[in-house]
Design a protein around this motif. Sequence first.
Motif: not given
Length: 531
Positions: A513-519
């Motif tokens: 979820s954080c990977v998507l968020g940072f992207a």
Amino acid sequence: MNSEVSQEMWQVELGDQVIDHRFDEVASLIDEGSLLRMDRVRKGNLRWIEAGKVPGLIEIFNAKDSREPPPEPVVTVTRLGPTTTPASSSTNLVPPTASSDSQCSIHNDAPAAFLCDTCNNVFCKACPSSYGGSVKICPFCGAFCKPLAEAILAREQASTFTAAVSGGFGISDLGHAMAYPFKFKASLILGGIMYMIFSLGQAAIGFGGMAMFGAALFCFLLANTLAFGILANTVENFSQGKVGLNFMPSFEDFSVWDDVLHPFFLSIGVYIVSFGPLIAVVIITVFMLLGSVKNEINSVQTDAARTVSPQLPLAASAAKQSEEVKKLLNKEADEQRLRVNAFETATADGADSEDALPIVDQTEQNVMQANEIINQYRQAQTESVVGKSPEKVAEERAELISGILGYGAAFLILGGICLLWGLIYFPAACSVAGYTRSFRATLNPTVGFDTMRRLGVDYIKILLMGFALVVTSAIIGGVIDSLFSPFDLPSMGNLPARAVNSLFAFYFLIVFSCVLGFAFYKAADRLKLYR
């Protein structure tokens, strides 16, 4: 009045209507007498609050009550800083920076001890209402208050993370995403325990019965609710530039629809648009294979019937073959009469006897056809006693396998394409579900394609990072399964391994979820997201 603050949009609840106004227009409503202290207002998505409790409006109400000109509000960017102006003259609309020497928003002579993250006011120890000794409620907006020291640390960490992700999206963000869950240890532990309980609850289906099936289904719903609640909350916060907030959704205003059913339907939408084609191919393949195997099953049932009573399955066949032989004999008798008449006519006319040869050939054909029918009946009668010959069984099975392989090869290729589609599109579907919170938009592939197009190369990086997380999770899961293999129980499975694996699964869910968020945070301009 500061022009930036005067242009900020507020919502005012007047009777049954909710009207959008700029901040300076809200002040004019107070001066006109249209807005009273008891009327509710809110800024942006903050909680509704009585207008008389908004720090920026208190002096305007006081001035109206004393029939004095309304004061010009003083805007303080560093609300908690050492140069903070008195609380009564601050609009408190800008998120504060942290300082330990701030004063209470109500009692100017008392040091601040708590901070409300919703309205950004600070209070002394006596101002917030206490529930259970540890829960503090803001006297202005009713939200939860945090200890000031904790709030200072959280905002410093948020500032650090914002600076860390100021560059382009890359492998460093995977490291930031893996460290992000540990910023909120209480949420990580509590959420992990909840997810573990829901995962163990799904094992109840092994006990059988409708009650256990219902319990397992309910636990599955709760697990999906928690998972997609975290994913949607994280993607939404990051896409709006709110880096550093808790990944767990807020349950202060708990709603069955918003906090349970809506995330569950979002997860269903993600699975349908991503893996729906694969599921359809599998279902069609199963039905096609069942149709191919049906004949073999019927053959087995016929063989079983012959074992019990050899003559029983032949009754219908014998009657049918007897009828066919009878028809041939009648046909032959009719043709014989025609042949005799033709022969006598030909002889009377002086024709050669060789003209009767075709008649003989036709008779031979009828006799051969009748013999073939009789031989087939005899073969069936023999098979009813000793069974089919090995050669015939092998031939029938070869035909069945050839048919299955013919279907299987085509559906295997089609299934592989659909699986590849699901794996590639899944992150896009999760992203759309997160930043739109719309079931319809989640089911619309064009929205996902547009998101992928705008992310560009970053989407390929998301896929690679997601693949790395899946491989890592699978390796850890395999090791845990082998370590706890002695605890594998019939029907229930390996409960200790399932419990530990669910904790790691919960952690990797937050990381993804954080990977998507940072992207999304770094591509907000390309995606035209609200900041």
